[in-house]
Design a protein around this motif. Structure first.
Motif, PDB file in Angstrom:
ATOM      1  N   ASP A   1      42.498  34.022  34.887  1.00  0.00           N
ATOM      2  CA  ASP A   1      42.189  33.445  36.200  1.00  0.00           C
ATOM      3  C   ASP A   1      41.970  31.931  36.136  1.00  0.00           C
ATOM      4  O   ASP A   1      41.775  31.285  37.167  1.00  0.00           O
ATOM      5  CB  ASP A   1      40.932  34.098  36.795  1.00  0.00           C
ATOM      6  CG  ASP A   1      41.096  35.574  37.042  1.00  0.00           C
ATOM      7  OD1 ASP A   1      42.246  36.029  37.261  1.00  0.00           O
ATOM      8  OD2 ASP A   1      40.081  36.294  37.015  1.00  0.00           O
TER       9      ASP A   1
ATOM     10  N   GLY B   1      40.370  39.124  40.671  1.00  0.00           N
ATOM     11  CA  GLY B   1      41.550  39.761  41.229  1.00  0.00           C
ATOM     12  C   GLY B   1      41.399  41.263  41.257  1.00  0.00           C
ATOM     13  O   GLY B   1      40.428  41.821  40.744  1.00  0.00           O
TER      14      GLY B   1
ATOM     15  N   SER C   1      42.372  41.809  46.436  1.00  0.00           N
ATOM     16  CA  SER C   1      41.216  40.989  46.059  1.00  0.00           C
ATOM     17  C   SER C   1      40.465  40.511  47.301  1.00  0.00           C
ATOM     18  O   SER C   1      39.236  40.569  47.351  1.00  0.00           O
ATOM     19  CB  SER C   1      41.676  39.771  45.256  1.00  0.00           C
ATOM     20  OG  SER C   1      42.571  40.133  44.237  1.00  0.00           O
TER      21      SER C   1
ATOM     22  N   GLY D   1      47.219  39.625  46.186  1.00  0.00           N
ATOM     23  CA  GLY D   1      45.868  39.125  46.421  1.00  0.00           C
ATOM     24  C   GLY D   1      45.172  39.738  47.618  1.00  0.00           C
ATOM     25  O   GLY D   1      43.978  39.537  47.827  1.00  0.00           O
TER      26      GLY D   1
ATOM     27  N   LYS E   1      45.151  35.781  43.509  1.00  0.00           N
ATOM     28  CA  LYS E   1      46.455  36.397  43.797  1.00  0.00           C
ATOM     29  C   LYS E   1      46.850  37.324  42.649  1.00  0.00           C
ATOM     30  O   LYS E   1      46.728  36.961  41.480  1.00  0.00           O
ATOM     31  CB  LYS E   1      47.511  35.320  43.990  1.00  0.00           C
ATOM     32  CG  LYS E   1      48.847  35.863  44.417  1.00  0.00           C
ATOM     33  CD  LYS E   1      49.834  34.759  44.702  1.00  0.00           C
ATOM     34  CE  LYS E   1      51.145  35.357  45.189  1.00  0.00           C
ATOM     35  NZ  LYS E   1      52.113  34.306  45.502  1.00  0.00           N
ATOM     36  N   THR E   2      47.303  38.509  43.010  1.00  0.00           N
ATOM     37  CA  THR E   2      47.736  39.491  42.029  1.00  0.00           C
ATOM     38  C   THR E   2      49.231  39.755  42.186  1.00  0.00           C
ATOM     39  O   THR E   2      49.788  39.544  43.271  1.00  0.00           O
ATOM     40  CB  THR E   2      46.970  40.817  42.205  1.00  0.00           C
ATOM     41  OG1 THR E   2      47.161  41.281  43.551  1.00  0.00           O
ATOM     42  CG2 THR E   2      45.486  40.643  41.933  1.00  0.00           C
TER      43      THR E   2
END
Length: 154
Positions: A17, A69, A101, A98, A92-93
Protein backbone atom coordinates in the motif's frame (compact mmCIF):
# COMPACT_ATOMS: atom_id res chain seq x y z
CA UNK A 1 17.87 17.62 21.68
CA UNK A 2 14.69 15.58 21.81
CA UNK A 3 12.74 14.55 18.76
CA UNK A 4 9.46 16.39 18.26
CA UNK A 5 6.34 14.38 18.91
CA UNK A 6 4.66 12.98 15.83
CA UNK A 7 1.19 14.47 15.44
CA UNK A 8 -0.02 12.00 12.80
CA UNK A 9 0.38 8.27 12.35
CA UNK A 10 0.10 6.99 8.79
CA UNK A 11 -0.83 3.34 9.02
CA UNK A 12 -1.16 0.85 6.19
CA UNK A 13 -2.20 -2.76 6.20
CA UNK A 14 0.52 -3.93 3.84
CA UNK A 15 3.84 -2.78 2.41
CA UNK A 16 2.17 -3.01 -1.00
CA UNK A 17 0.00 0.00 0.00
CA UNK A 18 3.05 2.25 0.25
CA UNK A 19 2.70 3.91 -3.19
CA UNK A 20 -0.97 4.73 -2.56
CA UNK A 21 -0.15 6.20 0.87
CA UNK A 22 2.90 8.27 -0.15
CA UNK A 23 0.83 11.37 -1.10
CA UNK A 24 -0.29 11.60 2.55
CA UNK A 25 3.32 11.75 3.73
CA UNK A 26 4.16 14.28 1.01
CA UNK A 27 1.33 16.61 2.06
CA UNK A 28 2.14 16.35 5.76
CA UNK A 29 5.73 17.30 4.92
CA UNK A 30 4.42 20.23 2.87
CA UNK A 31 2.53 21.49 5.94
CA UNK A 32 5.48 20.78 8.25
CA UNK A 33 3.55 18.22 10.28
CA UNK A 34 5.61 15.50 11.95
CA UNK A 35 4.37 11.99 11.27
CA UNK A 36 5.32 8.35 11.50
CA UNK A 37 4.60 5.55 9.03
CA UNK A 38 3.76 2.04 10.18
CA UNK A 39 2.77 -1.17 8.39
CA UNK A 40 0.48 -3.21 10.59
CA UNK A 41 -2.30 -5.65 9.79
CA UNK A 42 -5.56 -5.48 11.70
CA UNK A 43 -6.25 -9.10 10.74
CA UNK A 44 -2.85 -10.68 11.27
CA UNK A 45 -1.70 -8.51 14.20
CA UNK A 46 -4.75 -7.41 16.21
CA UNK A 47 -2.93 -7.27 19.55
CA UNK A 48 -0.01 -5.36 18.03
CA UNK A 49 -2.48 -2.95 16.42
CA UNK A 50 -4.11 -2.23 19.78
CA UNK A 51 -0.71 -1.72 21.42
CA UNK A 52 0.46 0.55 18.60
CA UNK A 53 -2.61 2.78 18.95
CA UNK A 54 -2.18 2.99 22.72
CA UNK A 55 1.55 3.73 22.50
CA UNK A 56 0.99 6.31 19.75
CA UNK A 57 -1.52 8.26 21.79
CA UNK A 58 0.83 8.27 24.77
CA UNK A 59 3.62 9.64 22.56
CA UNK A 60 1.49 12.49 21.21
CA UNK A 61 -0.20 11.24 18.04
CA UNK A 62 -3.40 13.22 17.56
CA UNK A 63 -4.71 11.84 14.26
CA UNK A 64 -4.49 8.47 12.54
CA UNK A 65 -4.55 8.15 8.75
CA UNK A 66 -5.17 4.51 7.90
CA UNK A 67 -5.21 2.98 4.44
CA UNK A 68 -6.37 -0.51 3.63
CA UNK A 69 -7.66 -2.53 0.73
CA UNK A 70 -10.18 -5.32 0.27
CA UNK A 71 -11.96 -5.95 3.62
CA UNK A 72 -10.25 -2.73 4.81
CA UNK A 73 -10.78 -3.20 8.54
CA UNK A 74 -7.67 -1.31 9.64
CA UNK A 75 -9.22 2.18 9.95
CA UNK A 76 -12.20 0.84 11.88
CA UNK A 77 -10.07 -1.29 14.18
CA UNK A 78 -7.89 1.73 14.95
CA UNK A 79 -11.02 3.83 15.58
CA UNK A 80 -12.26 1.23 18.04
CA UNK A 81 -9.11 1.68 20.15
CA UNK A 82 -8.92 5.51 20.23
CA UNK A 83 -10.83 8.72 20.79
CA UNK A 84 -8.57 10.51 18.27
CA UNK A 85 -9.83 11.23 14.75
CA UNK A 86 -9.23 8.45 12.24
CA UNK A 87 -9.19 9.16 8.51
CA UNK A 88 -9.63 6.11 6.31
CA UNK A 89 -8.20 5.74 2.83
CA UNK A 90 -9.75 2.99 0.72
CA UNK A 91 -6.97 1.46 -1.36
CA UNK A 92 -7.72 0.54 -4.97
CA UNK A 93 -7.81 -3.22 -5.47
CA UNK A 94 -7.42 -5.25 -8.65
CA UNK A 95 -10.49 -7.38 -8.13
CA UNK A 96 -13.11 -4.72 -7.30
CA UNK A 97 -11.30 -1.44 -8.01
CA UNK A 98 -11.43 -0.26 -4.43
CA UNK A 99 -15.20 -0.21 -4.10
CA UNK A 100 -14.85 -3.08 -1.62
CA UNK A 101 -12.40 -1.00 0.44
CA UNK A 102 -14.58 2.11 0.26
CA UNK A 103 -17.69 0.33 1.45
CA UNK A 104 -15.80 -1.42 4.26
CA UNK A 105 -14.44 1.86 5.61
CA UNK A 106 -17.47 4.08 5.16
CA UNK A 107 -19.96 1.67 6.78
CA UNK A 108 -18.84 2.06 10.39
CA UNK A 109 -21.34 1.43 13.17
CA UNK A 110 -22.71 4.31 15.26
CA UNK A 111 -20.22 5.46 17.85
CA UNK A 112 -17.10 4.41 15.91
CA UNK A 113 -16.75 6.98 13.12
CA UNK A 114 -14.02 6.98 10.50
CA UNK A 115 -13.76 9.99 8.19
CA UNK A 116 -13.38 8.51 4.72
CA UNK A 117 -11.79 10.01 1.62
CA UNK A 118 -11.91 8.81 -1.99
CA UNK A 119 -10.30 5.63 -3.22
CA UNK A 120 -6.52 6.26 -3.15
CA UNK A 121 -7.30 9.70 -1.68
CA UNK A 122 -4.18 9.93 0.50
CA UNK A 123 -3.50 13.56 -0.43
CA UNK A 124 -6.95 14.63 0.77
CA UNK A 125 -6.56 12.56 3.93
CA UNK A 126 -3.45 14.54 4.82
CA UNK A 127 -5.13 17.83 3.97
CA UNK A 128 -8.06 16.88 6.22
CA UNK A 129 -5.61 15.98 9.00
CA UNK A 130 -3.92 19.37 8.56
CA UNK A 131 -7.29 21.13 8.71
CA UNK A 132 -8.14 19.35 11.97
CA UNK A 133 -4.74 20.20 13.45
CA UNK A 134 -5.06 23.81 12.26
CA UNK A 135 -7.78 24.29 14.87
CA UNK A 136 -5.14 23.85 17.56
CA UNK A 137 -1.86 24.93 15.93
CA UNK A 138 -1.64 28.47 14.55
CA UNK A 139 1.36 27.70 12.33
CA UNK A 140 -0.53 24.91 10.57
CA UNK A 141 -3.55 27.22 10.31
CA UNK A 142 -1.43 29.83 8.49
CA UNK A 143 0.00 27.22 6.12
CA UNK A 144 -3.49 25.86 5.45
CA UNK A 145 -4.81 29.35 4.64
CA UNK A 146 -1.89 29.94 2.25
CA UNK A 147 -2.47 26.55 0.62
CA UNK A 148 -6.17 27.27 0.07
CA UNK A 149 -5.29 30.69 -1.40
CA UNK A 150 -2.80 29.04 -3.77
CA UNK A 151 -5.57 26.71 -4.98
CA UNK A 152 -7.73 29.72 -5.74
CA UNK A 153 -4.92 31.40 -7.66
CA UNK A 154 -3.88 28.36 -9.69
Amino acid sequence: MTERAKKVAIVMGSKSDEAAMKPAADMLEFFGIDYEIVVISAHRMPNRTRQFVSDSQKSGVEIFIAGAGKAAHLPGVIASFTTCPVIGIPIKTEDLGGIDSLLSIVQMPPGVPVATVAINGAKNAAILAAQILSLKYEEINRKMAAYKKSLEES
